[in-house]
Design a protein around this motif. Structure first.
Motif, PDB file in Angstrom:
ATOM      1  N   LYS A  14      -0.870  -1.993   1.703  1.00  0.00           N
ATOM      2  CA  LYS A  14      -2.282  -1.683   1.482  1.00  0.00           C
ATOM      3  C   LYS A  14      -2.628  -1.723  -0.005  1.00  0.00           C
ATOM      4  O   LYS A  14      -3.606  -2.335  -0.397  1.00  0.00           O
ATOM      5  CB  LYS A  14      -2.626  -0.327   2.083  1.00  0.00           C
ATOM      6  N   ASN A  15      -1.820  -1.065  -0.817  1.00  0.00           N
ATOM      7  CA  ASN A  15      -2.046  -1.089  -2.262  1.00  0.00           C
ATOM      8  C   ASN A  15      -0.761  -0.661  -2.975  1.00  0.00           C
ATOM      9  O   ASN A  15       0.170  -0.159  -2.356  1.00  0.00           O
ATOM     10  CB  ASN A  15      -3.234  -0.202  -2.669  1.00  0.00           C
ATOM     11  N   ASP A  16      -0.753  -0.844  -4.283  1.00  0.00           N
ATOM     12  CA  ASP A  16       0.456  -0.549  -5.055  1.00  0.00           C
ATOM     13  C   ASP A  16       0.713   0.941  -5.241  1.00  0.00           C
ATOM     14  O   ASP A  16       1.777   1.332  -5.716  1.00  0.00           O
ATOM     15  CB  ASP A  16       0.404  -1.248  -6.413  1.00  0.00           C
ATOM     16  N   LYS A  17      -0.245   1.780  -4.890  1.00  0.00           N
ATOM     17  CA  LYS A  17      -0.041   3.227  -4.993  1.00  0.00           C
ATOM     18  C   LYS A  17       0.862   3.743  -3.877  1.00  0.00           C
ATOM     19  O   LYS A  17       1.493   4.773  -4.018  1.00  0.00           O
ATOM     20  CB  LYS A  17      -1.386   3.953  -4.958  1.00  0.00           C
ATOM     21  N   LEU A  18       0.897   3.046  -2.765  1.00  0.00           N
ATOM     22  CA  LEU A  18       1.750   3.450  -1.647  1.00  0.00           C
ATOM     23  C   LEU A  18       3.171   2.938  -1.875  1.00  0.00           C
ATOM     24  O   LEU A  18       3.357   1.795  -2.285  1.00  0.00           O
ATOM     25  CB  LEU A  18       1.228   2.898  -0.328  1.00  0.00           C
ATOM     26  N   PRO A  19       4.170   3.751  -1.588  1.00  0.00           N
ATOM     27  CA  PRO A  19       5.552   3.289  -1.768  1.00  0.00           C
ATOM     28  C   PRO A  19       6.049   2.431  -0.601  1.00  0.00           C
ATOM     29  O   PRO A  19       7.155   1.929  -0.645  1.00  0.00           O
ATOM     30  CB  PRO A  19       6.340   4.599  -1.840  1.00  0.00           C
TER      31      PRO A  19
END
Length: 152
Positions: A14-19
């Motif tokens: 989804k995005n780079d904030k999620l691991p």
């Protein structure tokens, strides 16, 4: 030298904030061309259609790798069926980690590999019930319809 089997895959993050990255196995194939064809067909499906080209790839796996080989090891694929040794365990309430540990020409070889991997710390910690062996048809797509992203 063992026979190569190609697993076609897609990944979504989804995005780079999620691991976490989600992975979709598109199927197991005898040739790179068949794996690429499965990827091309998946790109036309809902959910997959929104992914970029770099989200699609294939892994090379070697038939019966991970077992002690000898002159009696049979690499013959019967009835176009192979056995996939996989793992999967929950890392939180939303995400599961998993993947393919090996591909085998018969169930007994997959069992031998499962016994070997069952001594690994990660599987002892997360539980041996997180192993599985599935019989799959070689050269058959695993996804014939798409997916819906529920966390966007």
């Amino acid at each position: 030298m063992s026979k190569v089997i190609y697993e076609a895959l897609a990944k979504y993050k989804k995005n780079d904030k999620l691991p976490y990255t989600e992975y979709f196995s598109l199927g197991f194939f005898e040739t790179k061309d068949l794996a690429l064809e499965a990827i091309i067909l998946a790109k036309q499906l809902s959910g997959f259609r929104e992914l970029y080209d770099e989200n699609f790839y294939f892994e090379k796996l070697y038939l019966n790798e991970g077992i002690l080989r000898n002159s009696n090891t049979d690499d013959t694929i019967k009835d176009n069926k192979i056995f996939i040794l996989w793992y999967g365990y929950d890392i939180d309430s939303i995400y599961t980690v998993g993947g393919t540990l090996g591909v085998f020409s018969n169930y007994e070889y997959a069992e031998l590999a499962r016994e070997k991997y069952s001594a690994w710390d990660i599987f002892i910690v997360h539980g041996l019930e997180n192993f599985g062996i599935n019989k799959v048809t070689l050269n058959k797509r695993q996804w014939s319809d798409g997916f819906v992203k529920v966390y966007d």
